[in-house]
Design a protein around this motif. Sequence first.
Motif, PDB file in Angstrom:
ATOM      1  N   UNK A  11     100.892  13.807 -29.126  1.00 51.40           N
ATOM      2  CA  UNK A  11      99.492  13.572 -29.380  1.00 51.40           C
ATOM      3  C   UNK A  11      98.558  14.181 -28.650  1.00 51.40           C
ATOM      4  N   UNK A  12      97.286  14.688 -29.163  1.00 53.54           N
ATOM      5  CA  UNK A  12      96.373  15.813 -28.345  1.00 53.54           C
ATOM      6  C   UNK A  12      95.952  15.064 -27.514  1.00 53.54           C
ATOM      7  N   UNK A  13      95.717  13.779 -27.244  1.00 54.70           N
ATOM      8  CA  UNK A  13      95.107  13.121 -25.995  1.00 54.70           C
ATOM      9  C   UNK A  13      96.026  12.778 -25.104  1.00 54.70           C
ATOM     10  N   UNK A  14      97.285  12.985 -25.108  1.00 59.76           N
ATOM     11  CA  UNK A  14      98.336  12.600 -24.151  1.00 59.76           C
ATOM     12  C   UNK A  14      97.908  13.206 -22.732  1.00 59.76           C
ATOM     13  N   UNK A  15      97.689  14.248 -22.737  1.00 56.00           N
ATOM     14  CA  UNK A  15      97.169  15.126 -21.598  1.00 56.00           C
ATOM     15  C   UNK A  15      96.521  16.252 -21.851  1.00 56.00           C
ATOM     16  N   UNK A  16      95.762  16.586 -21.291  1.00 61.17           N
ATOM     17  CA  UNK A  16      94.744  17.729 -21.447  1.00 61.17           C
ATOM     18  C   UNK A  16      95.006  18.669 -20.205  1.00 61.17           C
ATOM     19  N   UNK A  17      95.738  19.902 -20.494  1.00 64.08           N
ATOM     20  CA  UNK A  17      96.003  20.835 -19.281  1.00 64.08           C
ATOM     21  C   UNK A  17      94.898  21.598 -19.037  1.00 64.08           C
ATOM     22  N   UNK A  78      88.085  13.224 -20.492  1.00 60.85           N
ATOM     23  CA  UNK A  78      88.521  14.107 -21.581  1.00 60.85           C
ATOM     24  C   UNK A  78      89.642  13.330 -22.514  1.00 60.85           C
ATOM     25  N   UNK A  79      90.185  12.636 -22.138  1.00 59.38           N
ATOM     26  CA  UNK A  79      91.522  12.123 -22.988  1.00 59.38           C
ATOM     27  C   UNK A  79      90.847  11.283 -24.023  1.00 59.38           C
ATOM     28  N   UNK A  80      89.810  10.575 -23.632  1.00 60.85           N
ATOM     29  CA  UNK A  80      89.223   9.549 -24.427  1.00 60.85           C
ATOM     30  C   UNK A  80      88.318  10.262 -25.462  1.00 60.85           C
ATOM     31  N   UNK A  81      87.594  11.329 -24.732  1.00 57.92           N
ATOM     32  CA  UNK A  81      86.748  12.163 -25.780  1.00 57.92           C
ATOM     33  C   UNK A  81      87.720  12.966 -27.096  1.00 57.92           C
ATOM     34  N   UNK A 100      93.150  22.370 -32.946  1.00 56.51           N
ATOM     35  CA  UNK A 100      94.249  23.172 -33.010  1.00 56.51           C
ATOM     36  C   UNK A 100      94.568  23.896 -31.858  1.00 56.51           C
ATOM     37  N   UNK A 101      93.712  24.027 -30.880  1.00 57.81           N
ATOM     38  CA  UNK A 101      93.885  24.568 -29.552  1.00 57.81           C
ATOM     39  C   UNK A 101      94.567  23.743 -28.601  1.00 57.81           C
ATOM     40  N   UNK A 102      94.798  22.325 -28.927  1.00 57.52           N
ATOM     41  CA  UNK A 102      95.264  21.545 -27.846  1.00 57.52           C
ATOM     42  C   UNK A 102      96.801  21.375 -28.321  1.00 57.52           C
TER      43      UNK A 102
END
Length: 103
Positions: A11-17, A78-81, A100-102
């Motif tokens: 999922x894209x909101x799991x972790x933003x590196x 960031x995860x919420x956003x 798509x960048x995530x």
Amino acid sequence: MLQPFQSSGRRPWDRVTLAQFRRIRRWHEAQPASHGLERRAWEAVLTAWMMGWVGWLPALEAGACWALPLCLLGVVTPRFYVYWRYRAHAAQYMRCDWLHLLD
């Protein structure tokens, strides 16, 4: 609709590196005129994220326990956003060209 996330099982909101932060920042820098409001919103998210990471130790040291939940909220902003943008894009309320960048 959002095939990259479904195919990887992530999922894209799991972790933003940090690498993903950098890719999104570069994407925003590449189109400053067409996505000005979106860029400002992302900068506000990053500001809250930095304030959360930088502020928790001084809040803990000063005994300001009331500020610790605010710092935690800043850290997860960031995860919420990203989650909010993903849901809005999936529901076709808002187009998000950098999702798509995530992946």
